[in-house]
Design a protein around this motif. Structure first.
Motif, PDB file in Angstrom:
ATOM      1  N   GLY A  44      30.386  25.474  42.314  1.00  0.00           N
ATOM      2  CA  GLY A  44      30.558  26.364  43.457  1.00  0.00           C
ATOM      3  C   GLY A  44      31.744  27.299  43.347  1.00  0.00           C
ATOM      4  N   SER A  45      32.640  27.057  42.391  1.00  0.00           N
ATOM      5  CA  SER A  45      33.831  27.905  42.275  1.00  0.00           C
ATOM      6  C   SER A  45      33.567  29.082  41.356  1.00  0.00           C
ATOM      7  CB  SER A  45      35.020  27.104  41.722  1.00  0.00           C
ATOM      8  OG  SER A  45      36.064  27.979  41.332  1.00  0.00           O
ATOM      9  N   ARG A  46      33.755  30.292  41.868  1.00  0.00           N
ATOM     10  CA  ARG A  46      33.818  31.461  40.972  1.00  0.00           C
ATOM     11  C   ARG A  46      35.295  31.656  40.673  1.00  0.00           C
ATOM     12  NH1 ARG A  46      32.296  37.003  42.144  1.00  0.00           N
ATOM     13  NH2 ARG A  46      30.738  36.273  43.617  1.00  0.00           N
ATOM     14  N   SER A  47      35.709  31.118  39.534  1.00  0.00           N
ATOM     15  CA  SER A  47      37.135  30.991  39.211  1.00  0.00           C
ATOM     16  C   SER A  47      37.700  32.288  38.652  1.00  0.00           C
ATOM     17  CB  SER A  47      37.334  29.864  38.198  1.00  0.00           C
ATOM     18  OG  SER A  47      36.801  28.652  38.715  1.00  0.00           O
ATOM     19  N   VAL A  48      38.997  32.477  38.813  1.00  0.00           N
ATOM     20  CA  VAL A  48      39.648  33.660  38.236  1.00  0.00           C
ATOM     21  C   VAL A  48      40.553  33.288  37.063  1.00  0.00           C
ATOM     22  CG1 VAL A  48      39.474  35.130  40.274  1.00  0.00           C
ATOM     23  CG2 VAL A  48      41.453  33.604  40.025  1.00  0.00           C
ATOM     24  N   TRP A  49      40.461  32.014  36.623  1.00  0.00           N
ATOM     25  CA  TRP A  49      41.051  31.605  35.356  1.00  0.00           C
ATOM     26  C   TRP A  49      42.492  32.043  35.196  1.00  0.00           C
ATOM     27  CZ3 TRP A  49      38.473  27.856  33.222  1.00  0.00           C
ATOM     28  CH2 TRP A  49      37.104  27.747  33.516  1.00  0.00           C
TER      29      TRP A  49
END
Ligand code: PLP
Length: 375
Positions: free
Chosen positions: A282-287
């Motif tokens: 569910g996480s759209r991560s920004v790393w």
């Protein structure tokens, strides 16, 4: 000739691309003759609020202050417990203590994010526990749907520590959109960083917006009218102008490049001794970081091996917050054992991930990791 080192951050490359925009911003501020909390700050705040899909953003001195201001704006009283993560920058906990709160730690999940099952049990058991500072660590979004559920079910006050996760999403929701407030750091190494210290609070609540503005500026309700004991935590016009004109317009592209690099690591790293973590469901991560796990007793060996390959890596974090010397004699509660936090502090390695890495450098990191013998 030895290869150029692969850096953890590369501000000289950033300057090569952004320098002329930065200098234009500096010129504008210099010629305006106004240096602290002025029109540049106001413009940056509007732009930041828009990008984060919030009604208000309030610039302040740094990320730690942003958390303290957020907690105080929510009326945290001295001695009140605040649930938070044992695995974060020390500033998360320090801000809670500075705001008068007593940190309460529960363990993290396998990605290093606060375990929301344990959090729910803690709220269930203790009706006095009604504040929470979850941390969107490594650029991953904590499950915001779940967080919102906890907020509603228990009536808790939440300041999201989004210092590492500007622009990340959980499902459809952007980070900072589920607590009453979100706290942001604009320290240079963050995904959006000033050329110095800076921070911001975001909120949808006009009363909280107003209170944060008072708190960041000595507690002044009007000029020389001090309605409470605030902080001196103002944002400079210079930083605001640089952020608004040179850096914030590039944030989406920078975050996209980080995600591209993470995908390249995910696909390319293949070493039985190196465990990839991916991003939480569910996480759209920004790393902000790219963490991997290696056997604890071999971590130093890997770091040394990479150094010889001229690849810089780091550890986030080598010690859990409750184990820090500064916490001896500071009141806090360790509500659960923290086997997962301890596993991460002993096994984690952060590989280089920043928007100015070239594909060649990313491939060098992959080759280096794959060439390492883990036993
Ligand atoms: C950087 C950071 C902070 C503190 O921000 P500063 O601007 O350095 O005060 C707080 N929490 C997390 C998770 C951070 O990464």
């Amino acid at each position: 000739m030895a290869a150029e080192p692969v850096q953890l951050n590369d501000f000289t490359r950033q300057w090569a691309e952004t320098g002329s925009d930065v200098l234009a911003a500096v010129g504008e501020v210099g010629s305006s003759g106004w240096f602290v909390l002025g029109p540049q700050v106001a413009a940056f705040e509007r732009m930041l609020a828009r990008v984060l899909e919030r009604a208000y953003a309030i610039g302040c001195g740094n990320g730690m202050d942003a958390i303290e201001i957020g907690l105080r704006a929510l009326d945290l009283k001295p001695g009140q417990p605040v649930l938070t993560s044992p695995l974060s920058a020390f500033a998360t906990t320090l801000a809670i203590v500075r705001a008068g709160g007593v940190p309460v730690f529960v363990d993290v999940d396998r990605h290093g994010l606060l375990d929301l099952d344990l959090a729910e049990e803690a709220f269930e058991r203790d009706a006095a526990l009604r504040f929470m500072v979850p941390v969107h660590l490594f650029g991953h979004a904590v499950d915001l749907e779940r967080l919102l559920e906890l907020r509603r079910k228990f009536g808790i006050s939440i300041v999201e520590d989004m210092a590492q996760a500007i622009g990340a999403r959980s499902g459809a929701r952007p980070v900072g959109g589920c607590g009453q407030l979100g706290a942001l750091s604009l320290y240079p190494t963050k995904n959006l960083g000033a050329m110095g210290d800076g921070g911001a609070v975001v909120t949808d609540d006009p009363a909280l917006d107003r209170r944060c503005r008072v708190l960041r500026d000595y507690g002044q309700g009007a000029k020389y009218e001090h309605v409470e004991l605030g902080l001196n935590s103002r944002l400079d016009e210079l930083h605001a102008a640089i952020l608004a004109k040179a850096f914030l317009p590039r944030l989406a592209a920078w975050n996209a490049r980080r995600a591209e690099i993470a995908a390249r690591y995910d696909a390319g790293i293949c070493n039985p001794g190196v465990e990839l973590l991916g991003s939480p469901g569910g996480s759209r991560s920004v790393w902000h970081l790219y963490p991997v796990l290696v056997p604890a007793q071999r971590r130093d060996h890997l770091l040394e091996f990479l150094r010889k390959e001229r690849i810089l890596a780091a550890v986030h974090y080598p010690r859990a917050i409750p184990d820090q010397a500064a916490m001896h004699g500071t009141p806090f509660t360790l509500l659960t054992p923290m086997p997962r936090a301890r596993e991460l502090v002993s096994r984690e390695v952060s590989l280089p991930i920043h928007p100015y890495l070239t594909d060649r450098e990313v491939d060098r990191v992959i080759q280096g990791i794959n060439a390492w013998v883990s036993e």
